[in-house]
Design a protein around this motif. Structure first.
Motif, PDB file in Angstrom:
ATOM      1  N   THR A 178      40.079  91.006  31.536  1.00  0.00           N
ATOM      2  CA  THR A 178      39.502  90.670  30.228  1.00  0.00           C
ATOM      3  C   THR A 178      37.979  90.621  30.296  1.00  0.00           C
ATOM      4  OG1 THR A 178      41.465  89.396  29.594  1.00  0.00           O
ATOM      5  CG2 THR A 178      39.407  88.912  28.426  1.00  0.00           C
ATOM      6  N   VAL A 179      37.443  89.923  31.292  1.00  0.00           N
ATOM      7  CA  VAL A 179      35.993  89.809  31.434  1.00  0.00           C
ATOM      8  C   VAL A 179      35.355  91.179  31.620  1.00  0.00           C
ATOM      9  CG1 VAL A 179      34.134  88.915  32.888  1.00  0.00           C
ATOM     10  CG2 VAL A 179      36.070  87.446  32.315  1.00  0.00           C
ATOM     11  N   THR A 180      35.955  91.993  32.484  1.00  0.00           N
ATOM     12  CA  THR A 180      35.420  93.324  32.741  1.00  0.00           C
ATOM     13  C   THR A 180      35.439  94.185  31.479  1.00  0.00           C
ATOM     14  OG1 THR A 180      36.183  93.238  35.034  1.00  0.00           O
ATOM     15  CG2 THR A 180      35.654  95.397  34.148  1.00  0.00           C
ATOM     16  N   SER A 181      36.543  94.122  30.746  1.00  0.00           N
ATOM     17  CA  SER A 181      36.669  94.934  29.538  1.00  0.00           C
ATOM     18  C   SER A 181      35.662  94.518  28.473  1.00  0.00           C
ATOM     19  CB  SER A 181      38.096  94.827  28.981  1.00  0.00           C
ATOM     20  OG  SER A 181      39.045  95.278  29.927  1.00  0.00           O
ATOM     21  N   VAL A 182      35.503  93.214  28.282  1.00  0.00           N
ATOM     22  CA  VAL A 182      34.568  92.715  27.275  1.00  0.00           C
ATOM     23  C   VAL A 182      33.130  93.092  27.633  1.00  0.00           C
ATOM     24  CG1 VAL A 182      33.592  90.634  26.239  1.00  0.00           C
ATOM     25  CG2 VAL A 182      36.072  90.848  26.524  1.00  0.00           C
ATOM     26  N   LEU A 183      32.745  92.900  28.910  1.00  0.00           N
ATOM     27  CA  LEU A 183      31.405  93.282  29.347  1.00  0.00           C
ATOM     28  C   LEU A 183      31.174  94.780  29.168  1.00  0.00           C
ATOM     29  CD1 LEU A 183      30.844  91.197  32.610  1.00  0.00           C
ATOM     30  CD2 LEU A 183      29.601  90.990  30.453  1.00  0.00           C
ATOM     31  N   SER A 184      32.197  95.558  29.481  1.00  0.00           N
ATOM     32  CA  SER A 184      32.082  97.009  29.338  1.00  0.00           C
ATOM     33  C   SER A 184      31.863  97.401  27.876  1.00  0.00           C
ATOM     34  CB  SER A 184      33.341  97.680  29.878  1.00  0.00           C
ATOM     35  OG  SER A 184      33.335  99.064  29.607  1.00  0.00           O
ATOM     36  N   LEU A 185      32.644  96.808  26.976  1.00  0.00           N
ATOM     37  CA  LEU A 185      32.535  97.150  25.559  1.00  0.00           C
ATOM     38  C   LEU A 185      31.155  96.811  25.007  1.00  0.00           C
ATOM     39  CD1 LEU A 185      36.032  95.937  24.306  1.00  0.00           C
ATOM     40  CD2 LEU A 185      35.191  98.291  24.252  1.00  0.00           C
ATOM     41  N   ALA A 243      34.385 106.019  26.291  1.00  0.00           N
ATOM     42  CA  ALA A 243      35.167 105.773  27.509  1.00  0.00           C
ATOM     43  C   ALA A 243      35.562 104.310  27.609  1.00  0.00           C
ATOM     44  CB  ALA A 243      34.341 106.179  28.731  1.00  0.00           C
ATOM     45  N   SER A 244      34.659 103.428  27.321  1.00  0.00           N
ATOM     46  CA  SER A 244      34.936 102.002  27.388  1.00  0.00           C
ATOM     47  C   SER A 244      36.005 101.601  26.378  1.00  0.00           C
ATOM     48  CB  SER A 244      33.647 101.209  27.134  1.00  0.00           C
ATOM     49  OG  SER A 244      33.885  99.826  27.138  1.00  0.00           O
ATOM     50  N   SER A 245      35.912 102.137  25.170  1.00  0.00           N
ATOM     51  CA  SER A 245      36.876 101.797  24.124  1.00  0.00           C
ATOM     52  C   SER A 245      38.272 102.278  24.467  1.00  0.00           C
ATOM     53  CB  SER A 245      36.428 102.405  22.783  1.00  0.00           C
ATOM     54  OG  SER A 245      35.164 101.920  22.407  1.00  0.00           O
ATOM     55  N   VAL A 246      38.382 103.501  24.973  1.00  0.00           N
ATOM     56  CA  VAL A 246      39.707 104.049  25.333  1.00  0.00           C
ATOM     57  C   VAL A 246      40.328 103.252  26.474  1.00  0.00           C
ATOM     58  CG1 VAL A 246      40.889 106.049  26.300  1.00  0.00           C
ATOM     59  CG2 VAL A 246      39.188 106.359  24.491  1.00  0.00           C
ATOM     60  N   LEU A 247      39.549 102.976  27.514  1.00  0.00           N
ATOM     61  CA  LEU A 247      40.069 102.223  28.657  1.00  0.00           C
ATOM     62  C   LEU A 247      40.445 100.798  28.247  1.00  0.00           C
ATOM     63  CD1 LEU A 247      37.587 103.404  31.442  1.00  0.00           C
ATOM     64  CD2 LEU A 247      40.015 103.992  31.244  1.00  0.00           C
ATOM     65  N   ALA A 248      39.621 100.176  27.413  1.00  0.00           N
ATOM     66  CA  ALA A 248      39.930  98.824  26.961  1.00  0.00           C
ATOM     67  C   ALA A 248      41.201  98.800  26.128  1.00  0.00           C
ATOM     68  CB  ALA A 248      38.757  98.275  26.150  1.00  0.00           C
ATOM     69  N   ALA A 249      41.413  99.832  25.296  1.00  0.00           N
ATOM     70  CA  ALA A 249      42.628  99.907  24.484  1.00  0.00           C
ATOM     71  C   ALA A 249      43.875 100.031  25.370  1.00  0.00           C
ATOM     72  CB  ALA A 249      42.527 101.094  23.524  1.00  0.00           C
ATOM     73  N   PHE A 250      43.804 100.885  26.395  1.00  0.00           N
ATOM     74  CA  PHE A 250      44.934 101.036  27.314  1.00  0.00           C
ATOM     75  C   PHE A 250      45.236  99.723  28.034  1.00  0.00           C
ATOM     76  CE2 PHE A 250      44.473 105.740  27.149  1.00  0.00           C
ATOM     77  CZ  PHE A 250      45.818 106.061  27.015  1.00  0.00           C
ATOM     78  N   LEU A 258      46.492  91.866  26.224  1.00  0.00           N
ATOM     79  CA  LEU A 258      45.256  91.087  26.259  1.00  0.00           C
ATOM     80  C   LEU A 258      44.701  90.965  24.838  1.00  0.00           C
ATOM     81  CD1 LEU A 258      43.622  92.776  29.395  1.00  0.00           C
ATOM     82  CD2 LEU A 258      44.950  90.664  29.314  1.00  0.00           C
ATOM     83  N   LEU A 259      44.967  89.828  24.203  1.00  0.00           N
ATOM     84  CA  LEU A 259      44.555  89.612  22.819  1.00  0.00           C
ATOM     85  C   LEU A 259      43.034  89.587  22.678  1.00  0.00           C
ATOM     86  CD1 LEU A 259      45.261  88.982  19.884  1.00  0.00           C
ATOM     87  CD2 LEU A 259      45.359  86.550  20.509  1.00  0.00           C
ATOM     88  N   VAL A 260      42.341  88.933  23.619  1.00  0.00           N
ATOM     89  CA  VAL A 260      40.882  88.823  23.546  1.00  0.00           C
ATOM     90  C   VAL A 260      40.237  90.197  23.602  1.00  0.00           C
ATOM     91  CG1 VAL A 260      38.822  87.943  24.696  1.00  0.00           C
ATOM     92  CG2 VAL A 260      40.839  86.492  24.496  1.00  0.00           C
ATOM     93  N   ILE A 272      40.665  91.976  20.275  1.00  0.00           N
ATOM     94  CA  ILE A 272      39.733  91.467  19.258  1.00  0.00           C
ATOM     95  C   ILE A 272      38.328  92.012  19.498  1.00  0.00           C
ATOM     96  CG2 ILE A 272      38.621  89.386  18.382  1.00  0.00           C
ATOM     97  CD1 ILE A 272      41.242  87.896  18.953  1.00  0.00           C
ATOM     98  N   CYS A 273      37.892  91.994  20.756  1.00  0.00           N
ATOM     99  CA  CYS A 273      36.550  92.492  21.088  1.00  0.00           C
ATOM    100  C   CYS A 273      36.431  93.990  20.845  1.00  0.00           C
ATOM    101  CB  CYS A 273      36.215  92.160  22.542  1.00  0.00           C
ATOM    102  SG  CYS A 273      35.928  90.404  22.834  1.00  0.00           S
ATOM    103  N   LEU A 274      37.507  94.726  21.059  1.00  0.00           N
ATOM    104  CA  LEU A 274      37.492  96.163  20.792  1.00  0.00           C
ATOM    105  C   LEU A 274      37.307  96.429  19.309  1.00  0.00           C
ATOM    106  CD1 LEU A 274      37.863  99.115  21.613  1.00  0.00           C
ATOM    107  CD2 LEU A 274      40.348  98.770  21.486  1.00  0.00           C
ATOM    108  N   ILE A 275      38.042  95.700  18.490  1.00  0.00           N
ATOM    109  CA  ILE A 275      37.903  95.866  17.041  1.00  0.00           C
ATOM    110  C   ILE A 275      36.490  95.474  16.593  1.00  0.00           C
ATOM    111  CG2 ILE A 275      38.709  95.010  14.805  1.00  0.00           C
ATOM    112  CD1 ILE A 275      41.484  94.639  16.120  1.00  0.00           C
ATOM    113  N   ALA A 276      35.981  94.381  17.166  1.00  0.00           N
ATOM    114  CA  ALA A 276      34.624  93.931  16.827  1.00  0.00           C
ATOM    115  C   ALA A 276      33.583  94.968  17.234  1.00  0.00           C
ATOM    116  CB  ALA A 276      34.334  92.601  17.503  1.00  0.00           C
TER     117      ALA A 276
END
Length: 620
Positions: free
Chosen positions: A157-164, A191-198, A205-207, A210-214
């Motif tokens: 989660t932390v990695t995905s949010v920082l990446s986005l 790239a970040s959005s696709v990987l975070a979605a997967f 991962l709900l958080v 939410i961060c992806l949509i934001a």
């Protein structure tokens, strides 16, 4: 009030005492006995005392309140008002620091996090069942496995949010787009959005969802102009029609000589000339030098110059070891807004010009550092009379053939450029170099990025240390109760100017103040105004990625403000040097910027001055 030998501590916690301040002075020529004969000769010609003038006359009469902090805190009605004021002062600076650090590290965080997300995604597909993050399997009943799976979810989660958010910065921040172009940031964001979605789907991962949509929503908000059906990454304030380089009017014979004889390598900032490769934006090129560059303190001789309005400014003079040389350029330096002679970039420049055998005179802006003001006329950015008095005093003290060079930095650059434009043919300098300043502060009013990211920290310093710490009672008497509250709650410099400086100094509004502050404050498309009156070579040095002062306050993409047109105003004495990168009082060099410090900026001013001085001597 804390008194030390020859200095006065202005960390005021009680009313200022003239008696204590005057007790710090010893003699009219304090410290002169150890100087070189030529240095003493210059001081004798200046005919200025090392003692504050009013300490000699003992005339401290004024109707202005004494210096010091507020004695009456009557601008808050309730405890809730105090809480709101505290929050208004603290929260913008904390948010600005958080966002600024994210933007500083975004260039490294985004690709690293994307690579790690890809590794997680590929690794989880081939991992053993016992290490699978799926907590519903038969192995998940084991407490240890649950702990491992939970910890794995957290770091994914932390990695995905920082990446986005890092990729969002790279795709939308104007200075990352300015440096890398738009495609790099867009690619990382995709790239970040696709990987975070997967990862969000696979590990529930709900958080992250939410961060992806934001992130996608913010991208749309920042980059899509619905009304004009335009998609623009980086905003519409990028210098798309302005190129880096030196602009000058070739019709002016003297200026043309300077432009052609000034070595190109001394005025070029690029990877080829040693620009620090790991500072990709103006934010990092501004912040890093101030964090890592330090110089030994200067050995200064201090004298006081009476002003036209019964105040005094302090001149701090640094002589070369060999003594003052009447045949080399003499530099008069104007420092930044909250600085003085102990600012590291000032020390850098002075050390270097002293090393070349030149003398440097630093004019401490009235009331700043540890200098007092007697009456109501405290510091503001539109006053040019102090530098006028300083330049004329120095002009009288040195031979006519000695080149008198003005060097201004940030706010000092704004004041210096304004002085050169306003004084016209009466300018007492031979040339002036203004670095990271502006020509039209009215355009700075719209610099929302600087207001949000950089100005909250500067506002705290200016308000708490300069206004509230030294002249608070004077402001309280001229401002109304509502304005005092607005002053205390101002979150950026423009707010401070609008609610306090404008009213205190009698300007109509903030635009009137900014117009009076600027060399191009009366510039229109049909009438260039006072910038056309410049009678000496005036070099304006500005980085297009300056995060504090927008490049649009100097030039524009088209029209009469385009640099190629602007330098042709008046007699063509205006020269403009634009660098694609550099930041604000930055231009770091080398892998380790602390080794070379502000070498590029200091050497640029020196090389320009020596080139001009040599041409001047040839013509003489």
């Amino acid at each position: 009030c804390n008194v030390t030998m020859g200095h006065f501590d202005f960390s005021l916690k009680e009313e200022f005492s003239w008696e204590d301040f005057c007790s710090t002075f010893r003699s009219h020529k304090e410290g002169w006995e150890d100087l070189h004969d030529n240095s003493r000769q210059l001081l004798e010609k200046l005919d200025l005392s090392a003692i504050y003038p009013h300490c000699v006359s003992k005339d401290f009469s004024t109707d202005a309140p004494p210096m010091g902090p507020l004695t009456v805190h009557d601008y808050h009605d309730t405890f809730l008002d105090e809480i709101i004021t505290f929050w208004s002062k603290a929260s913008p600076a904390l948010l600005a620091m958080s966002e600024l650090w994210l933007r500083l590290f975004a260039a490294a965080l985004a690709p690293i996090c994307i690579a790690y997300m890809l590794w997680i995604l590929l690794g989880s597909s081939s991992s053993s069942p016992s290490m699978s993050p799926e907590v519903g399997g038969k192995h998940s009943e084991n407490r240890a496995d649950k702990f491992v799976a939970g910890g794995r979810k957290i770091h994914i989660t932390v990695t995905s949010v920082l990446s986005l958010f890092s990729a969002l910065v790279l795709a939308t921040d104007m200075w990352y787009v300015h440096h890398y172009g738009s495609q790099y940031g867009i690619s990382l964001l995709l790239a970040s959005s696709v990987l975070a979605a997967f990862l969000a789907f696979r590990h529930r991962l709900l958080v992250v969802s939410i961060c992806l949509i934001a992130t996608l929503g913010l991208t749309f908000y920042l980059c899509v102009d619905v009304s004009n059906a335009v998609v623009q990454f980086g905003g519409n304030d990028l210098p798309h029609s302005v190129s880096e380089g030196l602009y000058y009017d070739t019709r002016n014979t003297f200026i043309s000589k300077v432009g052609s004889k000034w070595p190109i390598e001394n005025r070029t900032y690029s990877a080829e000339t040693g620009a620090t490769p790991w500072t990709p934006t103006g934010d990092s090129r501004t912040g890093i030098p101030f964090l890592v560059n330090f110089w030994p303190d200067l050995e200064l001789t201090r004298v006081w110059l009476p002003t036209v309005d019964d105040e005094a400014v302090r001149l701090e003079i640094s002589f070369p070891v060999s003594g003052h040389d009447f045949k080399k350029p003499l530099y008069v330096i104007l420092h930044g807004l909250s600085g003085g002679s102990q600012e590291e970039y000032i020390k850098d420049f002075v050390h270097r010009v002293n090393g070349d055998g030149s003398t440097a005179v630093i004019m401490i802006a009235r009331g700043l550092m540890d200098t007092p003001t007697k009456g109501w006329n405290v510091f503001h950015g539109a006053r040019t009379s102090d530098i006028d008095s300083t330049a004329k005093a120095l002009r009288r003290a040195v031979p006519q053939q000695q080149t008198l060079v003005g060097a201004g930095f940030s706010m000092g650059a704004i004041i210096l450029a304004n002085y050169v434009a306003r004084s016209g043919k009466d300018c007492a300098l031979d040339t002036a170099v203004v670095v990271s300043g502006l020509l039209d502060a009215r355009l700075q009013y719209f610099n929302d990025r600087a207001k949000r990211l950089w100005q909250p920290m500067l506002t705290i310093t200016l308000r708490d240390e300069i206004i509230m710490g030294k002249v608070a009672e004077r402001y309280r008497q001229r401002l109304g109760k509502k304005q005092m509250v607005e002053l205390m709650r101002a979150t950026h410099i423009t707010g401070l100017d609008k609610h306090a400086v404008v009213t205190y100094n009698g300007y109509r509004d903030v635009m009137h103040y900014y117009a009076e502050m600027s060399a191009m404050g009366d510039f229109t498309d049909k009438n260039p105004g006072r910038i056309a009156n410049v009678s000496i070579p005036l070099l304006v040095v500005h980085a297009l990625d300056d995060p504090l002062i927008t490049w649009k306050a100097v030039v524009d993409n088209e029209g009469p403000r385009h640099p190629s047109n602007l330098v042709q105003t008046g007699s063509g004495n205006l020269m403009i040097l634009l660098t694609k990168a550099g930041g604000h009082i930055g231009w770091p060099l080398g892998l380790n910027p602390s080794e070379r410090k502000w070498e590029w900026m200091s050497n640029l001013i020196k090389s320009f001055a020596t080139t001009l001085h040599a041409i001047k001597q040839e013509e003489a």
